[in-house]
Design a protein around this motif. Structure first.
Motif, mmCIF file in Angstrom:
data_model
loop_
_atom_site.group_PDB
_atom_site.id
_atom_site.type_symbol
_atom_site.label_atom_id
_atom_site.label_comp_id
_atom_site.label_asym_id
_atom_site.label_seq_id
_atom_site.Cartn_x
_atom_site.Cartn_y
_atom_site.Cartn_z
ATOM 1 N N SER A 93 -1.541 56.634 171.153
ATOM 2 C CA SER A 93 -2.035 56.243 169.842
ATOM 3 C C SER A 93 -2.610 54.835 169.867
ATOM 4 O O SER A 93 -2.398 54.079 170.805
ATOM 5 N N THR A 131 -4.349 54.692 164.564
ATOM 6 C CA THR A 131 -2.965 54.869 164.161
ATOM 7 C C THR A 131 -2.497 53.578 163.500
ATOM 8 O O THR A 131 -2.717 52.493 164.040
ATOM 9 N N ASN A 185 -2.031 58.597 161.280
ATOM 10 C CA ASN A 185 -3.392 58.393 161.762
ATOM 11 C C ASN A 185 -4.354 58.464 160.583
ATOM 12 O O ASN A 185 -4.079 59.143 159.582
ATOM 13 N N SER A 187 -1.892 62.377 169.333
ATOM 14 C CA SER A 187 -2.581 61.925 168.129
ATOM 15 C C SER A 187 -4.003 62.456 168.024
ATOM 16 O O SER A 187 -4.686 62.172 167.050
ATOM 17 N N GLY A 209 -7.707 62.342 168.104
ATOM 18 C CA GLY A 209 -8.447 61.096 167.982
ATOM 19 C C GLY A 209 -9.930 61.106 168.225
ATOM 20 O O GLY A 209 -10.602 60.099 168.009
#
Length: 353
Positions: free
Chosen positions: A76, A98, A106, A137, A139
């Protein structure tokens, strides 16, 4: 590790004429976990660093463009970035990060571009799951040919979130540039479902790419790393409303309720981003430490992988793969992310002409 600015590497792939090779030029080095690139129309590019910085790179020199507060742990921190599709008329840069303040999660934020710096303007989408361990996470963010913003999210090691349409975790989301659920999203109007959801049943998707002719969306996803076996990393053809099976199916299940991957690595090849380049789909490999070339055959909705070739090795972990405005392929190393072995000059952005 070679230290020359430009290194000629022989291709290790199958079916290539002897003597062919890719030349990888180091554009800039000394970065800390570069995650994504965004190319500026006036020249140069922006690169995000997971600890929270965005660098502006011009002429081989990197300067600080923006610094954002982030929760940088595990996988993250500051992850994907993307320019507004009407940039610079709409002078916005989007970023996935994050954050901890006000509760760990997030979010997608928007910065206003001001020449050589970016200024945080506001939050576009909030409440994407995150956990203290910082894992899964997702992303990756990118604008598609339709002008909508696509966002990959992970299931933060809570597997059932991937099948829960009321959660933003384990999904590909589709938003307007203002952050609203995009028109035509498959679950708009369904009771209990988040209208931002475009596809689901994903574990930790890390890459997005659109076919340059058909406009179809392809995505990479990480398979299990111990909780339901190991390996089974994937590249998927993404369909609106598609369920890609996690955690009900690991790899190819042959179950008509779920969509099987286009490419599967049973023994594991955790992929970063994807890019269509010179007639093939290129996949950056993290633990696999290689850039792969996937040769596709078929046509719209009927694709298959005819062969997989190793296109580049010798630089360690690779995360980003993106075609620049000059037609070259740009790749980032990720050797300082806590899972690699840092080498002289790491981390760096490589250019493959």
């Amino acid at each position: 590790m070679p230290t020359r600015r430009s290194v000629l590497l022989g291709l290790l792939g199958l079916g290539l004429a002897r003597g062919q090779g890719l030349r990888a030029e180091a554009v800039v080095g000394g970065l800390e976990v570069p995650w994504a690139l965004a190319f500026l129309p006036e020249g140069g590019f922006l690169v995000s660093e997971r600890p929270g910085r965005i660098r502006l790179v011009r002429g081989g020199r990197a300067t600080l463009y923006a610094e954002l507060p982030v929760y940088a742990r595990g996988e993250s921190g500051l992850l994907g970035i993307a320019l507004h599709p009407r940039f610079p008329q709409e002078p916005y840069l989007y970023a996935y990060r994050t954050v901890e303040e006000g509760g760990l999660r997030n979010q997608v934020v928007r910065l206003r571009h001001q020449g050589d710096r970016g200024v945080l303007e506001g939050v576009v989408l909030d409440g994407i799951p995150a956990r203290p361990h910082g894992l899964h996470s997702g992303g990756r963010i990118a604008f598609g040919p339709d002008g909508m913003l696509y966002v990959t999210t992970g299931e933060v090691y809570e597997r059932e979130l991937a099948q829960d349409l009321a959660s933003l975790g384990g999904k590909i989301l589709r938003l307007t540039p203002e952050g609203a659920p995009a028109p035509g999203n498959p679950f708009r109007g369904r009771a209990g479902a988040r209208p931002e959801v475009y596809a689901y049943g994903l574990r930790n998707p890390q890459g997005l790419a659109w076919h340059p002719e058909t406009g179809e969306l392809f995505a990479s996803d990480h398979g299990p790393s111990g909780e339901l076996g190991r390996g089974h990393d994937e590249v998927n053809l993404i369909l609106p409303g598609g369920n890609y099976g996690w955690p009900r199916v690991v790899g190819r299940g042959g179950d008509p309720r779920y969509l099987d991957p286009l490419q599967l690595w049973p023994e594991g090849f955790p992929p970063g981003n994807l890019a269509f380049w010179k007639g093939a789909l290129y996949v950056a490999g993290l633990r696999g430490q290689a850039l792969l070339r996937l040769v596709l055959e078929g046509g719209q909705g009927r694709w298959r992988v005819a062969r997989v070739e190793t296109a580049l090795t010798g630089f360690g972990r690779l995360r980003e793969a993106q075609v620049g405005p000059d037609g070259a392929l740009y790749v980032t190393t990720s050797n300082r992310d806590g899972r690699g072995q840092a080498r002289e000059g790491d981390d760096r952005v490589l250019r493959l002409p």
